[in-house]
Design a protein around this motif. Sequence first.
Motif, PDB file in Angstrom:
ATOM      1  N   GLN A  26       0.815  -1.212   0.000  1.00 51.25           N
ATOM      2  CA  GLN A  26       0.000   0.000   0.000  1.00 51.25           C
ATOM      3  C   GLN A  26       0.851   1.267   0.000  1.00 51.25           C
ATOM      4  O   GLN A  26       0.575   2.215  -0.741  1.00 51.25           O
ATOM      5  N   LYS A  27       1.875   1.302   0.830  1.00 51.80           N
ATOM      6  CA  LYS A  27       2.726   2.489   0.895  1.00 51.80           C
ATOM      7  C   LYS A  27       3.442   2.735  -0.426  1.00 51.80           C
ATOM      8  O   LYS A  27       3.516   3.874  -0.896  1.00 51.80           O
ATOM      9  N   ALA A  28       3.968   1.650  -1.018  1.00 48.97           N
ATOM     10  CA  ALA A  28       4.678   1.802  -2.285  1.00 48.97           C
ATOM     11  C   ALA A  28       3.734   2.290  -3.382  1.00 48.97           C
ATOM     12  O   ALA A  28       4.082   3.160  -4.189  1.00 48.97           O
ATOM     13  N   ILE A  29       2.508   1.767  -3.395  1.00 47.60           N
ATOM     14  CA  ILE A  29       1.520   2.196  -4.395  1.00 47.60           C
ATOM     15  C   ILE A  29       1.194   3.670  -4.218  1.00 47.60           C
ATOM     16  O   ILE A  29       1.088   4.423  -5.194  1.00 47.60           O
ATOM     17  N   LEU A  30       1.038   4.101  -2.966  1.00 49.50           N
ATOM     18  CA  LEU A  30       0.727   5.503  -2.690  1.00 49.50           C
ATOM     19  C   LEU A  30       1.856   6.415  -3.159  1.00 49.50           C
ATOM     20  O   LEU A  30       1.617   7.452  -3.784  1.00 49.50           O
ATOM     21  N   ILE A  31       3.093   6.022  -2.862  1.00 54.23           N
ATOM     22  CA  ILE A  31       4.241   6.846  -3.266  1.00 54.23           C
ATOM     23  C   ILE A  31       4.344   6.925  -4.786  1.00 54.23           C
ATOM     24  O   ILE A  31       4.497   8.006  -5.359  1.00 54.23           O
ATOM     25  N   VAL A  32       4.230   5.764  -5.446  1.00 59.12           N
ATOM     26  CA  VAL A  32       4.338   5.743  -6.905  1.00 59.12           C
ATOM     27  C   VAL A  32       3.192   6.528  -7.541  1.00 59.12           C
ATOM     28  O   VAL A  32       3.393   7.321  -8.464  1.00 59.12           O
ATOM     29  N   GLY A  33       1.970   6.313  -7.035  1.00 56.01           N
ATOM     30  CA  GLY A  33       0.819   7.034  -7.586  1.00 56.01           C
ATOM     31  C   GLY A  33       0.940   8.532  -7.412  1.00 56.01           C
ATOM     32  O   GLY A  33       0.620   9.307  -8.324  1.00 56.01           O
ATOM     33  N   LEU A  35       3.756  10.254  -7.135  1.00 50.59           N
ATOM     34  CA  LEU A  35       4.818  10.741  -8.017  1.00 50.59           C
ATOM     35  C   LEU A  35       4.353  10.804  -9.469  1.00 50.59           C
ATOM     36  O   LEU A  35       4.672  11.757 -10.196  1.00 50.59           O
ATOM     37  N   VAL A  36       3.596   9.789  -9.890  1.00 54.43           N
ATOM     38  CA  VAL A  36       3.099   9.777 -11.274  1.00 54.43           C
ATOM     39  C   VAL A  36       2.139  10.945 -11.499  1.00 54.43           C
ATOM     40  O   VAL A  36       2.227  11.655 -12.509  1.00 54.43           O
ATOM     41  N   THR A  37       1.207  11.150 -10.544  1.00 56.99           N
ATOM     42  CA  THR A  37       0.250  12.256 -10.681  1.00 56.99           C
ATOM     43  C   THR A  37       0.968  13.591 -10.718  1.00 56.99           C
ATOM     44  O   THR A  37       0.674  14.455 -11.569  1.00 56.99           O
ATOM     45  N   ALA A  38       1.917  13.783  -9.791  1.00 61.49           N
ATOM     46  CA  ALA A  38       2.675  15.031  -9.776  1.00 61.49           C
ATOM     47  C   ALA A  38       3.489  15.193 -11.059  1.00 61.49           C
ATOM     48  O   ALA A  38       3.619  16.306 -11.590  1.00 61.49           O
ATOM     49  N   GLY A  39       4.025  14.080 -11.570  1.00 56.41           N
ATOM     50  CA  GLY A  39       4.808  14.144 -12.803  1.00 56.41           C
ATOM     51  C   GLY A  39       3.969  14.555 -14.001  1.00 56.41           C
ATOM     52  O   GLY A  39       4.416  15.340 -14.848  1.00 56.41           O
ATOM     53  N   VAL A  40       2.753  14.044 -14.080  1.00 54.47           N
ATOM     54  CA  VAL A  40       1.865  14.415 -15.193  1.00 54.47           C
ATOM     55  C   VAL A  40       1.524  15.900 -15.122  1.00 54.47           C
ATOM     56  O   VAL A  40       1.557  16.609 -16.140  1.00 54.47           O
ATOM     57  N   ILE A  41       1.197  16.386 -13.921  1.00 53.72           N
ATOM     58  CA  ILE A  41       0.885  17.801 -13.758  1.00 53.72           C
ATOM     59  C   ILE A  41       2.094  18.662 -14.120  1.00 53.72           C
ATOM     60  O   ILE A  41       1.971  19.697 -14.807  1.00 53.72           O
ATOM     61  N   LEU A  42       3.267  18.239 -13.674  1.00 54.27           N
ATOM     62  CA  LEU A  42       4.486  18.998 -13.966  1.00 54.27           C
ATOM     63  C   LEU A  42       4.758  19.040 -15.468  1.00 54.27           C
ATOM     64  O   LEU A  42       5.155  20.078 -16.015  1.00 54.27           O
ATOM     65  N   ALA A  43       4.543  17.919 -16.151  1.00 55.46           N
ATOM     66  CA  ALA A  43       4.763  17.885 -17.597  1.00 55.46           C
ATOM     67  C   ALA A  43       3.815  18.833 -18.326  1.00 55.46           C
ATOM     68  O   ALA A  43       4.199  19.509 -19.289  1.00 55.46           O
ATOM     69  N   LEU A  44       2.561  18.880 -17.860  1.00 51.21           N
ATOM     70  CA  LEU A  44       1.594  19.776 -18.484  1.00 51.21           C
ATOM     71  C   LEU A  44       1.952  21.247 -18.253  1.00 51.21           C
ATOM     72  O   LEU A  44       1.661  22.110 -19.094  1.00 51.21           O
ATOM     73  N   LEU A  45       2.584  21.513 -17.119  1.00 50.13           N
ATOM     74  CA  LEU A  45       2.858  22.894 -16.743  1.00 50.13           C
ATOM     75  C   LEU A  45       4.223  23.399 -17.188  1.00 50.13           C
ATOM     76  O   LEU A  45       4.487  24.600 -17.095  1.00 50.13           O
ATOM     77  N   TRP A  46       5.099  22.514 -17.643  1.00 47.05           N
ATOM     78  CA  TRP A  46       6.487  22.907 -17.844  1.00 47.05           C
ATOM     79  C   TRP A  46       6.622  24.096 -18.799  1.00 47.05           C
ATOM     80  O   TRP A  46       7.344  25.059 -18.523  1.00 47.05           O
ATOM     81  N   LYS A  47       5.886  24.072 -19.888  1.00 43.41           N
ATOM     82  CA  LYS A  47       5.975  25.166 -20.852  1.00 43.41           C
ATOM     83  C   LYS A  47       5.169  26.387 -20.406  1.00 43.41           C
ATOM     84  O   LYS A  47       5.283  27.458 -21.005  1.00 43.41           O
ATOM     85  N   ARG A  48       4.372  26.190 -19.377  1.00 43.44           N
ATOM     86  CA  ARG A  48       3.522  27.286 -18.882  1.00 43.44           C
ATOM     87  C   ARG A  48       3.896  27.663 -17.453  1.00 43.44           C
ATOM     88  O   ARG A  48       3.095  28.230 -16.720  1.00 43.44           O
ATOM     89  N   ARG A  49       5.113  27.344 -17.040  1.00 42.46           N
ATOM     90  CA  ARG A  49       5.499  27.525 -15.643  1.00 42.46           C
ATOM     91  C   ARG A  49       5.475  28.995 -15.227  1.00 42.46           C
ATOM     92  O   ARG A  49       5.180  29.314 -14.069  1.00 42.46           O
ATOM     93  N   HIS A  50       5.777  29.895 -16.163  1.00 41.94           N
ATOM     94  CA  HIS A  50       5.748  31.323 -15.825  1.00 41.94           C
ATOM     95  C   HIS A  50       4.313  31.789 -15.592  1.00 41.94           C
ATOM     96  O   HIS A  50       4.049  32.572 -14.675  1.00 41.94           O
ATOM     97  N   GLU A  51       3.380  31.303 -16.431  1.00 43.50           N
ATOM     98  CA  GLU A  51       1.968  31.629 -16.225  1.00 43.50           C
ATOM     99  C   GLU A  51       1.484  31.065 -14.882  1.00 43.50           C
ATOM    100  O   GLU A  51       0.722  31.729 -14.166  1.00 43.50           O
ATOM    101  N   PHE A  52       1.951  29.879 -14.568  1.00 37.00           N
ATOM    102  CA  PHE A  52       1.575  29.233 -13.310  1.00 37.00           C
ATOM    103  C   PHE A  52       2.055  30.057 -12.121  1.00 37.00           C
ATOM    104  O   PHE A  52       1.291  30.341 -11.184  1.00 37.00           O
TER     105      PHE A  52
END
Length: 322
Positions: A26-33, A35-52
């Motif tokens: 459970q702990k490993a799933i929570l950590i991986v999940g 990180l994956v969610t944060a990674g997807v959000i970060l990828a979407l925002l990378w080109k828009r980081r100044h607007e963010f």
Amino acid sequence: MPDATAQPPAVPSSWSRLTAAARRHQKAILIVGSLVTAGVILALLWKRRHEFGTAISDVPLGILVATSALQVLGLVGRSESWHQAVRAAGAKVSRRVLFRASAMQVLGSIINGQLGVAMRIAALRKSSPEVTPKIPTLIAAELPIVAVELMFAAVGSFTLVGPLGIPWWSPIAAFGLAFLIGWGMRRLSHRSTHHAWAGLTVLRHPRGAALLTGALIGSILCQVVRNWMLLRAVGVDASFWDGVAVLIAVASLAQLPTGPAAGAAAAVLILGSEGVAATAAAGVLMTVTGTIGGLIFAAWSGGDQLWAFRRARRAGAAPPGA
């Protein structure tokens, strides 16, 4: 000679093996999940980081203070609804002691909503084992609260039809299902004599059920208004119903191993067409102000516990709830 009547050992189903593995890791799933969610959000925002960054920095301090205060009020309302359910189940613990235990949910919910519920039940049992029901009863006492939340989500699910493209009849089906669940719980509260189902006792009493529902609806409205204020503050042309949709999405994603990124993910999922940077900024601020409000509530809990301990120590008695 082998016994011909002996049954072969049961072979676990694939679903059983999967759920067992999920519990073990459970702990490993929570950590991986997370990180994956944060990674997807970060990828979407990378080109828009100044607007963010601009969207977040432009939010007035007064809005952050007000939305943090709304989070505190929401937690008070949710704690009161739990108080009604637990008291009807037979608990003789005072409201203040129960509110202090409820503050533990705040810390757990930052990571996962289910962990928060488990933490507040454990805190209440640890603080007042003699005057609170057993853990199965306390778990059942969560179900009336879940039923009200499901009913609200079902009523408000029409707000998801446009953003998510779900069928128009889905809200009607969701409302029917939520109504059947609530009806079934009420029938069970009248018919079952098993001690565990004593947690549903609040459903037998109109006044207690009304107080539970009213406190929980007040808490939910605080969350909706908080979402709406933050969306407007970052420049998103959001309506009150958009705040409802984001709240339902946050609650749904919180059941998954998304971690603290659930707020940003929900905002982008519902209102990303209005601008990914701005909506993600609002989602991050939802998490931040929610955490600040939760820490204020938890700080009150710790201070109240310390005050009660010192007062009881001066009186020469055991501190209440200790």
